[in-house]
Design a protein around this motif. Structure first.
Motif, mmCIF file in Angstrom:
data_model
loop_
_atom_site.group_PDB
_atom_site.id
_atom_site.type_symbol
_atom_site.label_atom_id
_atom_site.label_comp_id
_atom_site.label_asym_id
_atom_site.label_seq_id
_atom_site.Cartn_x
_atom_site.Cartn_y
_atom_site.Cartn_z
ATOM 1 N N ILE A 262 2.296 0.559 1.424
ATOM 2 C CA ILE A 262 1.190 -0.170 0.889
ATOM 3 C C ILE A 262 1.059 -1.495 1.616
ATOM 4 N N LYS B 71 0.751 -1.202 0.000
ATOM 5 C CA LYS B 71 0.000 0.000 0.000
ATOM 6 C C LYS B 71 0.780 1.248 0.000
ATOM 7 N N ASP C 262 5.918 -1.979 -4.539
ATOM 8 C CA ASP C 262 6.035 -1.859 -3.089
ATOM 9 C C ASP C 262 7.317 -1.191 -2.596
HETATM 10 ZN ZN LIG Z 1 2.997 -3.536 0.451
#
Ligand SMILES: [Zn+2]
Length: 330
Positions: free
Chosen positions: A23, A2, A186
């Motif tokens: 995230i 995220k 990420d």
């Molecule tokens: Zn993540």
């Protein structure tokens, strides 16, 4: 995943505050379930998503090691995904590119797309990310540690690979189905950093997708957690509400209302945001939401994100719902 969480006051449209944080086999031949399509009275054979197989695909990714860009494990995991998709009869395209992270690292990345019914004009896009965050940045004991990313990354890969295996083994749906594995999701900047530092693969894809288009898309992110709940996420509601309602209704009709909760929650920047805003393809996010935890549990971006938190029942709920969605197109 995220990137950032934007809690929106939906009545006023005002952003109240912004919280940045970073995230889903035993390869058995599937049995098809036959279902009455109430609207057309036609009988549609929907493949039976095999949760054991999906779980094994998740385990396979985790066993390779953290899929951190610019590492041999990342290369091996991408090659494994491409190899499986090819073996399952998909037309596979690899989009190789470079991207620079917020902390100045140039990454060699690959977005991977597998297409079924490549000639069909009406297409459904199912996506996930396959990379792993380079550090367990929310780990209370060692935020520099590497972690397995069993849910954050591998769970979505597991579900999509099992869908590929099912599509290969049975009559295809009327629509075209594209499975898209985003890279570089990420490596983002937490704690109030640049939101666009996340989702490097989807940003690149959305800007360089050529003439590709889809009727709509569904993103999976962290879809294997035990007792997971998936809410009505904010950007999905704003940009693709009909798709959100359609998928949650389908899930409920086949018995998965325990997972797909029609509860309004805040908005999160994830890969689907760029697919909506740059590629202009309406896309929703099926995303783990943990009550009273600000979306994610304490496993998020920590070494607790390992196979212990992965549940076959959750993988089944997500995968079977997606198969019903693509086989029951109106
Ligand atoms: Zn993540």
């Amino acid at each position: 995943m995220k990137s950032k969480i934007l809690w929106l006051n939906l009545k006023t449209g005002l952003i109240l505050f912004v919280l940045f944080c970073p995230i889903v086999f035993s390869c058995q031949v599937s049995n098809e379930s036959r279902n009455e399509d109430k609207t057309t009275d036609k009988v549609v054979a929907v493949p039976n998503f095999n949760a054991d197989s999906a779980y094994n695909f998740v385990q396979e990714q985790v066993d390779i090691g953290p899929r951190i860009p610019n590492t041999k494990e990342h290369d091996a995991a991408g090659d494994k995904i491409i190899g499986r998709l090819t073996a399952y009869g998909a037309k596979v395209k690899v989009q190789a590119f470079e991207a620079t992270t917020y902390d100045g690292v140039t990454l060699a990345l690959r977005n991977i797309m597998a297409s079924y019914n490549p000639e069909a004009k009406k297409r459904i896009l199912l996506a996930t990310h396959w990379d792993t965050r380079p550090w367990a940045s929310k780990d209370k004991e060692d935020p520099q540690a590497k972690f397995d990313g069993a849910n954050d990354g591998a769970s979505g890969v597991g579900v999509l690979l099992e869908i590929a295996r099912q599509l290969h083994g049975t009559t295809l749906p009327d629509v075209g189905v594209d499975l898209l594995f985003f890279d570089g999701e990420d490596w983002g900047q937490e704690n109030g950093g640049n939101a666009d530092s996340w989702c490097l693969g989807s940003q690149y894809w959305a800007k360089n997708k050529g003439n590709y288009s889809a009727y709509y898309g569904i993103l999976l992110d962290m879809v294997g957690g035990k007792n997971a709940q998936f809410p009505y996420e904010g950007i999905s509601r704003q940009m693709a509400k009909k798709i959100l309602t359609k998928v949650w209704t389908q899930a409920s009709e086949i018995g998965y209302s325990r997972y797909f909760i029609p509860r309004k929650e805040g908005a999160i920047t994830d890969d689907y945001y760029y697919v909506n805003t740059i590629a202009k393809i309406p896309m929703i996010d099926i995303l783990h939401w943990e009550p009273n935890a600000g979306y994610f549990g304490d496993w998020h971006h920590s070494r607790k994100d390992n196979m212990k938190i992965i549940d076959k029942n959750t993988l089944k709920a997500v995968g079977q719902t997606l198969l019903h969605v693509v086989y029951y197109q109106d």
